[in-house]
Design a protein around this motif. Structure first.
Motif, PDB file in Angstrom:
ATOM      1  N   LYS A 115       0.790  -1.165   0.198  1.00 37.13           N
ATOM      2  CA  LYS A 115      -0.088  -0.013   0.007  1.00 37.13           C
ATOM      3  C   LYS A 115       0.827   1.502  -0.011  1.00 37.13           C
ATOM      4  CE  LYS A 115      -3.429   2.430   2.997  1.00 37.13           C
ATOM      5  NZ  LYS A 115      -3.989   2.363   4.240  1.00 37.13           N
ATOM      6  N   TYR A 116       2.022   1.262   0.889  1.00 34.27           N
ATOM      7  CA  TYR A 116       2.754   2.305   0.972  1.00 34.27           C
ATOM      8  C   TYR A 116       3.898   2.651  -0.294  1.00 34.27           C
ATOM      9  CZ  TYR A 116       0.438   3.053   5.487  1.00 34.27           C
ATOM     10  OH  TYR A 116      -0.557   2.956   6.400  1.00 34.27           O
ATOM     11  N   VAL A 117       4.403   1.380  -0.719  1.00 30.03           N
ATOM     12  CA  VAL A 117       5.244   1.505  -1.759  1.00 30.03           C
ATOM     13  C   VAL A 117       4.565   1.795  -2.926  1.00 30.03           C
ATOM     14  CG1 VAL A 117       6.742  -0.147  -3.160  1.00 30.03           C
ATOM     15  CG2 VAL A 117       6.603  -0.633  -0.827  1.00 30.03           C
ATOM     16  N   TYR A 118       3.466   1.605  -3.263  1.00 30.55           N
ATOM     17  CA  TYR A 118       2.550   2.531  -4.466  1.00 30.55           C
ATOM     18  C   TYR A 118       2.864   3.908  -4.329  1.00 30.55           C
ATOM     19  CZ  TYR A 118       0.891  -2.465  -4.945  1.00 30.55           C
ATOM     20  OH  TYR A 118       0.233  -3.811  -5.459  1.00 30.55           O
ATOM     21  N   MET A 119       2.954   4.599  -3.198  1.00 36.38           N
ATOM     22  CA  MET A 119       2.967   5.838  -3.181  1.00 36.38           C
ATOM     23  C   MET A 119       4.565   6.543  -3.377  1.00 36.38           C
ATOM     24  SD  MET A 119       0.845   6.390   0.252  1.00 36.38           S
ATOM     25  CE  MET A 119      -0.817   5.686   0.234  1.00 36.38           C
ATOM     26  N   TYR A 120       5.432   5.446  -3.473  1.00 33.02           N
ATOM     27  CA  TYR A 120       6.700   6.074  -3.811  1.00 33.02           C
ATOM     28  C   TYR A 120       7.047   6.865  -4.992  1.00 33.02           C
ATOM     29  CZ  TYR A 120       8.724   2.798  -0.156  1.00 33.02           C
ATOM     30  OH  TYR A 120       8.772   2.202   1.191  1.00 33.02           O
ATOM     31  N   THR A 121       7.803   7.817  -4.871  1.00 36.53           N
ATOM     32  CA  THR A 121       8.277   8.641  -6.157  1.00 36.53           C
ATOM     33  C   THR A 121       9.324   7.823  -6.931  1.00 36.53           C
ATOM     34  OG1 THR A 121      10.243   9.823  -5.041  1.00 36.53           O
ATOM     35  CG2 THR A 121       7.775  10.821  -5.006  1.00 36.53           C
ATOM     36  N   HIS A 122       9.484   7.946  -8.104  1.00 40.90           N
ATOM     37  CA  HIS A 122      10.618   7.319  -9.024  1.00 40.90           C
ATOM     38  C   HIS A 122      12.015   7.569  -7.954  1.00 40.90           C
ATOM     39  CE1 HIS A 122      12.992   5.757 -12.205  1.00 40.90           C
ATOM     40  NE2 HIS A 122      13.868   6.665 -12.290  1.00 40.90           N
ATOM     41  N   GLU A 123      12.439   8.418  -7.391  1.00 39.44           N
ATOM     42  CA  GLU A 123      13.569   8.458  -6.765  1.00 39.44           C
ATOM     43  C   GLU A 123      13.795   7.659  -5.518  1.00 39.44           C
ATOM     44  OE1 GLU A 123      17.377   9.754  -5.231  1.00 39.44           O
ATOM     45  OE2 GLU A 123      16.364   9.662  -7.085  1.00 39.44           O
ATOM     46  N   GLN A 124      12.553   7.485  -4.769  1.00 41.90           N
ATOM     47  CA  GLN A 124      12.392   6.920  -3.607  1.00 41.90           C
ATOM     48  C   GLN A 124      12.452   5.382  -3.490  1.00 41.90           C
ATOM     49  OE1 GLN A 124       8.716   8.553  -2.298  1.00 41.90           O
ATOM     50  NE2 GLN A 124       9.600   9.964  -1.056  1.00 41.90           N
ATOM     51  N   ARG A 125      12.145   4.852  -4.970  1.00 47.01           N
ATOM     52  CA  ARG A 125      12.230   3.569  -5.411  1.00 47.01           C
ATOM     53  C   ARG A 125      13.456   3.028  -5.350  1.00 47.01           C
ATOM     54  NH1 ARG A 125       7.348   1.355  -6.635  1.00 47.01           N
ATOM     55  NH2 ARG A 125       8.084  -0.347  -7.733  1.00 47.01           N
ATOM     56  N   ARG A 126      14.321   3.805  -5.308  1.00 53.03           N
ATOM     57  CA  ARG A 126      15.873   3.290  -5.360  1.00 53.03           C
ATOM     58  C   ARG A 126      16.008   2.508  -4.106  1.00 53.03           C
ATOM     59  NH1 ARG A 126      20.154   7.857  -5.343  1.00 53.03           N
ATOM     60  NH2 ARG A 126      21.527   5.847  -5.328  1.00 53.03           N
ATOM     61  N   ILE A 160       2.510   8.865   6.342  1.00 53.99           N
ATOM     62  CA  ILE A 160       2.751   9.086   4.731  1.00 53.99           C
ATOM     63  C   ILE A 160       3.439  10.230   4.385  1.00 53.99           C
ATOM     64  CG2 ILE A 160       1.547   9.101   2.338  1.00 53.99           C
ATOM     65  CD1 ILE A 160      -0.488   7.331   3.811  1.00 53.99           C
ATOM     66  N   HIS A 161       3.091  11.178   5.033  1.00 52.83           N
ATOM     67  CA  HIS A 161       3.746  12.758   4.531  1.00 52.83           C
ATOM     68  C   HIS A 161       4.842  13.374   5.217  1.00 52.83           C
ATOM     69  CE1 HIS A 161      -0.588  12.653   2.777  1.00 52.83           C
ATOM     70  NE2 HIS A 161       0.097  13.118   1.634  1.00 52.83           N
ATOM     71  N   GLU A 162       5.022  12.857   6.282  1.00 49.92           N
ATOM     72  CA  GLU A 162       5.919  13.305   7.257  1.00 49.92           C
ATOM     73  C   GLU A 162       7.174  12.282   7.299  1.00 49.92           C
ATOM     74  OE1 GLU A 162       6.616  16.267   8.062  1.00 49.92           O
ATOM     75  OE2 GLU A 162       4.539  16.966   7.083  1.00 49.92           O
ATOM     76  N   ILE A 163       6.574  11.195   8.154  1.00 51.04           N
ATOM     77  CA  ILE A 163       7.762  10.131   8.625  1.00 51.04           C
ATOM     78  C   ILE A 163       8.274   9.475   7.516  1.00 51.04           C
ATOM     79  CG2 ILE A 163       8.306   8.013   9.896  1.00 51.04           C
ATOM     80  CD1 ILE A 163       6.141   9.133  11.851  1.00 51.04           C
ATOM     81  N   MET A 164       7.405   8.758   6.581  1.00 52.33           N
ATOM     82  CA  MET A 164       7.879   7.906   5.437  1.00 52.33           C
ATOM     83  C   MET A 164       8.947   8.735   4.416  1.00 52.33           C
ATOM     84  SD  MET A 164       5.674   5.572   2.931  1.00 52.33           S
ATOM     85  CE  MET A 164       5.173   6.685   1.589  1.00 52.33           C
ATOM     86  N   PRO A 165       8.541   9.901   3.977  1.00 55.31           N
ATOM     87  CA  PRO A 165       9.735  10.662   3.105  1.00 55.31           C
ATOM     88  C   PRO A 165      11.107  10.560   3.940  1.00 55.31           C
ATOM     89  CG  PRO A 165       7.467  11.742   2.937  1.00 55.31           C
ATOM     90  CD  PRO A 165       7.582  10.671   4.180  1.00 55.31           C
ATOM     91  N   GLN A 166      11.111  10.949   5.313  1.00 60.95           N
ATOM     92  CA  GLN A 166      12.453  10.959   5.972  1.00 60.95           C
ATOM     93  C   GLN A 166      12.987   9.795   6.037  1.00 60.95           C
ATOM     94  OE1 GLN A 166      12.213  13.574   9.626  1.00 60.95           O
ATOM     95  NE2 GLN A 166      10.333  13.796   9.192  1.00 60.95           N
TER      96      GLN A 166
END
Length: 197
Positions: A115-126, A160-166
């Motif tokens: 569910k959360y991996v689907y929200m990754y950006t192209h860069e985050q999928r690294r 999703i918007h604060e912790i996951m990106p960090q």
């Protein structure tokens, strides 16, 4: 020594040494609440391949049907023994089996649910370029993640918007400097953090 040999060597030693603890935890879980000893959940691993992660069960049966896939500090679905296991990260120990199977590494980006991996950006999928791990830089920084979520009116949105990106930023930093010596440093920091809890 390659990372795979490193993982296998220390995972096999770990399971051998910790077997009595595994048995004690298993008995405690069975005495505390009805249900299986282990909890298995689909996570996304290297190259986006899904696998089932092993954990000691810390929640009541069918807990995922009763709430979201993230848990907060006072989540009523967590069992009494589950709170203890989570506090000292003992629920994560069965993931040594995932390491032996080649699905995980001792150190690497923590695997997320689809569910959360689907929200990754192209860069985050690294982060999917390497095997996920039992511990990582994000696990150390966000040791008290459940408490952070507890104090937010919308825990999932905050995650999703604060912790996951960090977390993902830290995981990419790990990938850029990964090596056995760095892995050992992260393992030592993780163990010291658990001991200091």
């Amino acid at each position: 020594m390659s990372k795979r040999i490193f993982d296998l060597f220390f995972s096999l030693i770990g399971i051998t040494i910790l077997l009595p603890l595994f048995l004690m935890i298993a008995i405690s879980i069975k005495l505390d609440s009805p249900g299986p000893v282990f909890f298995r959940q689909v996570r996304v691993g290297r190259f986006g391949c899904e696998f089932k992660i092993y954990k000691f069960r810390t929640m009541i049966i069918e807990a995922e049907k009763m709430g979201k896939q993230i848990t907060i500090d006072n989540d009523q679905r967590i069992t009494r023994i589950g709170r203890f296991l989570r506090k000292y990260k003992l629920d994560e120990l069965p993931q040594l089996l995932n390491v032996i199977k080649g699905e995980m590494s001792l150190v690497g980006p923590r695997p997320e649910v689809p569910k959360y991996v689907y929200m990754y950006t192209h860069e985050q999928r690294r982060v999917l370029e390497v095997l996920p791990g039992i511990t990582d830089l994000a696990s150390i920084k966000f040791r008290n993640e459940n408490q952070l979520l507890k104090h937010n009116h919308n825990p999932e949105d905050f995650y999703i918007h604060e912790i996951m990106p960090q977390k993902l930023k830290l995981n990419i930093e790990y990938i850029e400097q990964m090596g056995l010596s760095f892995d050992l440093l992260i393992i030592c920091k993780t163990l010291l953090q658990v001991i200091a809890t």
